[in-house]
Design a protein around this motif. Structure first.
Motif, PDB file in Angstrom:
ATOM      1  N   ASN A  80       0.824  -1.216   0.000  1.00 35.16           N
ATOM      2  CA  ASN A  80       0.000   0.000   0.000  1.00 35.16           C
ATOM      3  C   ASN A  80       0.858   1.266   0.000  1.00 35.16           C
ATOM      4  O   ASN A  80       0.514   2.263  -0.624  1.00 35.16           O
ATOM      5  CB  ASN A  80      -0.966   0.007   1.187  1.00 35.16           C
ATOM      6  CG  ASN A  80      -2.093  -1.013   1.010  1.00 35.16           C
ATOM      7  OD1 ASN A  80      -2.227  -1.614  -0.065  1.00 35.16           O
ATOM      8  ND2 ASN A  80      -2.898  -1.218   2.033  1.00 35.16           N
ATOM      9  N   GLU A  83       1.704   2.027  -3.312  1.00 37.07           N
ATOM     10  CA  GLU A  83       0.505   2.186  -4.153  1.00 37.07           C
ATOM     11  C   GLU A  83       0.452   1.133  -5.257  1.00 37.07           C
ATOM     12  O   GLU A  83       0.159   1.437  -6.427  1.00 37.07           O
ATOM     13  CB  GLU A  83       0.463   3.596  -4.765  1.00 37.07           C
ATOM     14  CG  GLU A  83       0.352   4.690  -3.709  1.00 37.07           C
ATOM     15  CD  GLU A  83       0.541   6.084  -4.273  1.00 37.07           C
ATOM     16  OE1 GLU A  83       0.450   6.243  -5.506  1.00 37.07           O
ATOM     17  OE2 GLU A  83       0.777   7.007  -3.477  1.00 37.07           O
ATOM     18  N   LYS A  85      -0.900  -1.574  -7.627  1.00 34.97           N
ATOM     19  CA  LYS A  85      -2.256  -1.820  -8.157  1.00 34.97           C
ATOM     20  C   LYS A  85      -2.345  -3.222  -8.759  1.00 34.97           C
ATOM     21  O   LYS A  85      -3.300  -3.938  -8.567  1.00 34.97           O
ATOM     22  CB  LYS A  85      -2.584  -0.806  -9.252  1.00 34.97           C
ATOM     23  CG  LYS A  85      -2.481   0.656  -8.819  1.00 34.97           C
ATOM     24  CD  LYS A  85      -3.764   1.142  -8.160  1.00 34.97           C
ATOM     25  CE  LYS A  85      -3.722   2.628  -7.870  1.00 34.97           C
ATOM     26  NZ  LYS A  85      -2.730   3.031  -6.865  1.00 34.97           N
TER      27      LYS A  85
END
Length: 254
Positions: A80, A83, A85
């Motif tokens: 996280n 970030e 994805k």
């Protein structure tokens, strides 16, 4: 990943290497083959390196939910923070855990198995596969439990084998009726219990019945178990056990 972030770049995918792909000498060859393909297809990817820890799959399957959650939470914090994805991994155990068990702990990602990712590169025209080395060879594919029955991914690996102009021969027990290699549920790390026959020997018999030149796998655990099975029958000079990524890398001379 840290270096990429420092340069203000975000990779197309995070490649989750997994414990086997990082530490097991045989599985490292699968990791290298997959990376060669990614580089060949100009895919921008990053690895977590020393920040990657075990997904916690073996702990969870062996019954230690507490340890699993600790490992998962650490990984989710790291992912996280970067970030992340889209994650691609060559291990169905990592794939299943990241995809199906991390969301409830706060880890929401698009998770793809490497065979699915390679098929998508093929469909987009970023990867070209020519038979070459494996043209006309008899190849049988062993379905990993966590890829097949747990996540219904059956077609991607088979499509890739067919693109190699190889002859895909199915075992009697395949797809939804496939048989486990014997390594799931943390069985990989212990001796088998008493019985008449080891699971991997039974499964290797299934494979050898098809008279293959190559047993294709999509999982480092399956690869180890099937290789041991082939050695048990002293067939290692006739039958190779290779991951789908290795087949493609070899065919392309990468």
């Amino acid at each position: 990943m840290a270096e990429m972030m420092a340069q203000g770049q975000q990779p197309e995918v995070v490649f989750w290497v997994g414990c086997a792909g990082s530490f097991d000498d045989r599985a490292k060859r699968i990791t290298k083959a997959f990376v060669k393909i990614l580089n060949n297809a100009n895919v921008s990817f990053a690895v977590l390196g020393t920040e990657e820890s075990c997904t916690g799959d073996p702990a969870k399957r062996a019954g230690n939910e507490f340890l699993f959650q600790m490992q998962a939470m650490m990984n989710i914090q790291v992912l996280n923070a970067y970030e992340a994805k889209k994650i691609v991994t060559a291990c169905p155990h990592c794939f299943n855990t990241l995809k199906n068990e991390y969301p409830e702990l706060g880890g929401q990602y698009e998770v793809i198995h490497h065979t699915q990712f390679l098929k998508s590169l093929l469909d987009e025209g970023r990867l070209k596969i020519e038979g070459g080395t494996y043209k006309g060879k008899r190849i049988t594919f062993h379905d990993p439990c966590y890829l097949g029955r747990a996540n219904n991914v059956y077609e991607a690996p088979r499509t890739l084998i067919e693109k190699l102009d190889a002859e895909l021969v199915e075992m009697k027990r395949s797809r939804a009726n496939g048989l486990c290699c014997g390594a799931g549920g943390a069985q990989m790390f212990k001796e088998p219990e008493q019985g008449n026959k080891d699971v991997n020997i039974e499964r290797t018999e299934d494979a050898l019945e098809t008279k293959p030149e190559v047993i294709a796998a999509g999982c480092p655990f399956c690869n180890t178990m099937m290789t041991d099975g082939v050695k048990h029958f002293e067939k290692e000079s006739e039958v190779k056990v290779l991951d789908i990524a290795e087949l493609i890398a070899n065919a392309q001379d990468l």
